[in-house]
Enzyme design. Structure first.
Site, PDB file in Angstrom:
ATOM      1  N   GLY A  40       0.818  -1.214   0.000  1.00  0.00           N
ATOM      2  CA  GLY A  40       0.000   0.000   0.000  1.00  0.00           C
ATOM      3  C   GLY A  40       0.850   1.261   0.000  1.00  0.00           C
ATOM      4  O   GLY A  40       0.560   2.214  -0.734  1.00  0.00           O
TER       5      GLY A  40
ATOM      6  N   LYS B  14       0.095 -16.963 -10.538  1.00  0.00           N
ATOM      7  CA  LYS B  14       0.903 -16.384  -9.452  1.00  0.00           C
ATOM      8  C   LYS B  14       1.096 -17.405  -8.338  1.00  0.00           C
ATOM      9  O   LYS B  14       2.179 -17.490  -7.741  1.00  0.00           O
ATOM     10  CB  LYS B  14       0.267 -15.096  -8.920  1.00  0.00           C
ATOM     11  CG  LYS B  14       1.153 -14.397  -7.881  1.00  0.00           C
ATOM     12  CD  LYS B  14       1.164 -12.902  -8.025  1.00  0.00           C
ATOM     13  CE  LYS B  14       2.354 -12.245  -7.362  1.00  0.00           C
ATOM     14  NZ  LYS B  14       2.358 -12.213  -5.941  1.00  0.00           N
TER      15      LYS B  14
ATOM     16  N   SER C 232       7.378 -12.878   0.912  1.00  0.00           N
ATOM     17  CA  SER C 232       6.679 -12.150   1.982  1.00  0.00           C
ATOM     18  C   SER C 232       6.345 -13.068   3.169  1.00  0.00           C
ATOM     19  O   SER C 232       6.355 -12.619   4.314  1.00  0.00           O
ATOM     20  CB  SER C 232       5.415 -11.495   1.429  1.00  0.00           C
ATOM     21  OG  SER C 232       4.576 -12.449   0.814  1.00  0.00           O
TER      22      SER C 232
HETATM   23  N1  LIG Z   1       5.467  -7.173   0.282  1.00  0.00           N
HETATM   24  C1  LIG Z   1       5.508  -7.583  -0.968  1.00  0.00           C
HETATM   25  O1  LIG Z   1       6.529  -7.380  -1.662  1.00  0.00           O
HETATM   26  C2  LIG Z   1       4.344  -8.285  -1.598  1.00  0.00           C
HETATM   27  C3  LIG Z   1       3.167  -8.512  -0.889  1.00  0.00           C
HETATM   28  N2  LIG Z   1       2.099  -9.091  -1.549  1.00  0.00           N
HETATM   29  C4  LIG Z   1       0.826  -9.306  -0.862  1.00  0.00           C
HETATM   30  O2  LIG Z   1       0.251  -8.047  -0.559  1.00  0.00           O
HETATM   31  C5  LIG Z   1      -0.537  -8.105   0.642  1.00  0.00           C
HETATM   32  C6  LIG Z   1      -0.047  -7.024   1.605  1.00  0.00           C
HETATM   33  O3  LIG Z   1       1.286  -7.368   1.976  1.00  0.00           O
HETATM   34  P1  LIG Z   1       2.321  -6.324   2.582  1.00  0.00           P
HETATM   35  O4  LIG Z   1       2.091  -4.978   2.046  1.00  0.00           O
HETATM   36  O5  LIG Z   1       3.657  -6.946   2.435  1.00  0.00           O
HETATM   37  O6  LIG Z   1       1.894  -6.357   4.114  1.00  0.00           O
HETATM   38  P2  LIG Z   1       2.275  -5.309   5.282  1.00  0.00           P
HETATM   39  O7  LIG Z   1       2.129  -6.036   6.563  1.00  0.00           O
HETATM   40  O8  LIG Z   1       3.570  -4.641   4.960  1.00  0.00           O
HETATM   41  O9  LIG Z   1       1.134  -4.215   5.130  1.00  0.00           O
HETATM   42  C7  LIG Z   1      -0.181  -4.403   5.574  1.00  0.00           C
HETATM   43  C8  LIG Z   1      -0.577  -3.113   6.266  1.00  0.00           C
HETATM   44  O10 LIG Z   1      -1.958  -3.165   6.571  1.00  0.00           O
HETATM   45  C9  LIG Z   1      -2.119  -2.489   7.801  1.00  0.00           C
HETATM   46  N3  LIG Z   1      -3.380  -2.844   8.442  1.00  0.00           N
HETATM   47  C10 LIG Z   1      -3.769  -4.038   8.940  1.00  0.00           C
HETATM   48  N4  LIG Z   1      -4.994  -3.960   9.483  1.00  0.00           N
HETATM   49  C11 LIG Z   1      -5.408  -2.683   9.313  1.00  0.00           C
HETATM   50  C12 LIG Z   1      -6.573  -1.962   9.684  1.00  0.00           C
HETATM   51  N5  LIG Z   1      -7.585  -2.547  10.339  1.00  0.00           N
HETATM   52  N6  LIG Z   1      -6.650  -0.652   9.375  1.00  0.00           N
HETATM   53  C13 LIG Z   1      -5.640  -0.038   8.729  1.00  0.00           C
HETATM   54  N7  LIG Z   1      -4.504  -0.660   8.363  1.00  0.00           N
HETATM   55  C14 LIG Z   1      -4.386  -1.966   8.654  1.00  0.00           C
HETATM   56  C15 LIG Z   1      -0.945  -2.944   8.625  1.00  0.00           C
HETATM   57  O11 LIG Z   1      -0.763  -2.042   9.697  1.00  0.00           O
HETATM   58  P3  LIG Z   1       0.350  -2.288  10.846  1.00  0.00           P
HETATM   59  O12 LIG Z   1       1.611  -1.682  10.270  1.00  0.00           O
HETATM   60  O13 LIG Z   1      -0.199  -1.574  12.008  1.00  0.00           O
HETATM   61  O14 LIG Z   1       0.461  -3.784  11.025  1.00  0.00           O
HETATM   62  C16 LIG Z   1       0.180  -2.909   7.591  1.00  0.00           C
HETATM   63  O15 LIG Z   1       0.850  -1.673   7.574  1.00  0.00           O
HETATM   64  C17 LIG Z   1      -0.378  -9.536   1.149  1.00  0.00           C
HETATM   65  O16 LIG Z   1      -1.465 -10.320   0.726  1.00  0.00           O
HETATM   66  C18 LIG Z   1       0.931 -10.026   0.486  1.00  0.00           C
HETATM   67  O17 LIG Z   1       0.975 -11.421   0.296  1.00  0.00           O
HETATM   68  C19 LIG Z   1       2.150  -9.427  -2.869  1.00  0.00           C
HETATM   69  C20 LIG Z   1       3.308  -9.246  -3.567  1.00  0.00           C
HETATM   70  C21 LIG Z   1       4.487  -8.696  -3.005  1.00  0.00           C
HETATM   71  C1  LIG Z   2       6.267 -13.115  -6.012  1.00  0.00           C
HETATM   72  C2  LIG Z   2       6.530 -12.233  -4.800  1.00  0.00           C
HETATM   73  C3  LIG Z   2       7.921 -12.418  -4.312  1.00  0.00           C
HETATM   74  C4  LIG Z   2       6.437 -10.796  -5.217  1.00  0.00           C
HETATM   75  O1  LIG Z   2       6.169 -10.549  -6.455  1.00  0.00           O
HETATM   76  C5  LIG Z   2       5.462 -12.445  -3.788  1.00  0.00           C
HETATM   77  O2  LIG Z   2       4.321 -12.536  -4.176  1.00  0.00           O
HETATM   78  C6  LIG Z   2       5.697 -12.589  -2.341  1.00  0.00           C
HETATM   79  O3  LIG Z   2       6.740 -12.220  -1.808  1.00  0.00           O
HETATM   80  O4  LIG Z   2       4.768 -13.064  -1.670  1.00  0.00           O
END
Ligand SMILES: NC(=O)C1=CN([C@@H]2O[C@H](COP(=O)(O)OP(=O)(O)OC[C@H]3O[C@@H](n4cnc5c(N)ncnc54)[C@H](OP(=O)(O)O)[C@@H]3O)[C@@H](O)[C@H]2O)C=CC1
Ligand SMILES: CC(C)(CO)C(=O)C(=O)O
Length: 317
Positions: free
Chosen positions: A18, A190, A260
């Site tokens: 995000g 994916k 992740s």
């Molecule tokens: N990271 C990556 O490179 C990748 C991630 N993904 C997918 O993307 C998704 C998100 O992952 P990622 O961004 O890494 O996760 P993170 O944990 O980094 O981010 C999730 C965020 O959501 C916030 N959050 C949770 N609950 C609430 C709420 N009730 N209100 C407001 N905010 C909230 C968390 O807050 P807080 O900080 O307080 O916990 C946290 O900052 C997952 O499904 C993951 O598998 C897919 C590809 C790549």
């Molecule tokens: C494939 C990858 C590494 C990001 O594109 C992913 O989805 C993860 O870390 O969960």
């Protein structure tokens, strides 16, 4: 800006995904509202920092909200929570969704968009599959390591019509997108990577290179991928010949990376087992296909996740 209209986005979850994509949309000129949890006050005061090969950014001030605040209506709501929070999604989304609101789901997993479309029939649902390596390193602070492309997959024809505007908004921020007409095919493709590498990285305690350069671990990854291929085929979205060998070769060429799920495990966060493993297992089983190696992997992950959480709660008791 699309036909003179500046697209507005609400980002639900200001973590790695995000925070990173929200920042790129801001750079491209979109209106972006962030919803954060633990660091909402921090971001309000200190702004949002992104370290990235695309250029470091410090956005300040940032339009940031707690989920319980009144939040202006946006054209697009991006879901960027971990799927471990999805039992709260309907309650979190309800005040944000109106007739025609686009829900762009950026999470990993299967059956997510079907659930969203059933709960919010007034919304337009699109999957955004993120090929991104990023993580949150502190309050309001995201580190982007590599990649960033998003595959957009519409849930229906109404969603298809919204894709060009989304592509333009991401392109303006330097994010490449492509489009997969079959959402189901995009999700299974994916999973062919996430199912082996996310789980094995936790159980074998290593990054992608650790898996690829150990012959037995690589063979196991291959076997898991073959089971995913059989399940995808049973769901009507077979992979083309050569897809799995190409995916393995691409992973071998990747900079060693912690998926992740391994980052979640190391940080003591719950693991995304339900949507990454249990739902695909269930969808395959409904079509008479078993994935025994995937099932064992899922069971081992559940045991690991539970054991670690029990030891964490015992340590703090
Ligand atoms: N990271 C990556 O490179 C990748 C991630 N993904 C997918 O993307 C998704 C998100 O992952 P990622 O961004 O890494 O996760 P993170 O944990 O980094 O981010 C999730 C965020 O959501 C916030 N959050 C949770 N609950 C609430 C709420 N009730 N209100 C407001 N905010 C909230 C968390 O807050 P807080 O900080 O307080 O916990 C946290 O900052 C997952 O499904 C993951 O598998 C897919 C590809 C790549
Ligand atoms: C494939 C990858 C590494 C990001 O594109 C992913 O989805 C993860 O870390 O969960």
């Amino acid at each position: 800006m699309v036909n003179g209209h500046r697209l507005s986005f609400t980002i639900l979850g200001t973590g790695a995904v995000g925070g990173f994509y929200g920042s790129r949309l801001l750079v491209g000129g979109a209106i972006v509202r962030f919803i954060a949890r633990s660091d909402v006050a921090w971001i309000r005061t200190h702004g949002l920092r992104i370290e990235s090969p695309l250029g470091d950014r410090h956005h300040r001030p940032v339009d940031v909200y707690a989920a319980t605040d009144p939040i202006p209506t946006s054209d697009v709501v991006c879901i960027a929570l971990k799927t471990t929070e999805n039992d709260r999604l309907p309650e979190l989304l309800r005040p944000l969704i109106h007739e025609g609101t686009v829900i762009l789901n950026l999470q990993n997993g299967l059956t997510l968009e079907e659930e969203l479309a059933a709960t919010f029939p007034q919304a337009v649902v699109i999957a955004g599959l993120c090929f991104l390596c990023a993580h949150k390193i502190g309050p309001g602070h995201i580190r982007h390591l590599d990649y960033g492309r998003i595959t957009l997959a519409p849930a229906d024809a109404r969603a298809q019509a919204c894709i060009p505007a989304l592509q333009a908004a991401f392109a303006a921020g330097g994010i490449e997108t492509d489009v997969q007409e079959s959402l189901l095919a995009a999700r299974w493709r994916k999973l062919a990577w996430n199912i082996p590498f996310n789980g094995l990285s936790v159980l074998l305690d290593c990054h992608t290179a650790g898996i690829m350069f150990d012959p037995e671990a690589r063979a196991l990854a291959d076997r898991l991928m073959q089971e995913v291929a059989a399940a995808a085929s049973a769901c009507g979205v077979p992979f083309e010949p050569g897809f799995i060998p190409r995916l393995l070769e691409a992973t071998a060429r990747m900079v060693p990376y912690d998926p992740s799920m391994r980052l979640d495990f190391l940080a003591g966060r719950p693991l995304e087992i339900e949507y990454l493993y249990r739902r695909p297992l269930r969808e395959a089983a409904r079509r008479g296909v078993r994935m025994p190696a995937v099932e064992t992997l899922a069971d081992l992950l559940s045991i690991r996740d539970r054991a670690r959480r029990t030891s964490i709660s015992a340590a703090v008791a």
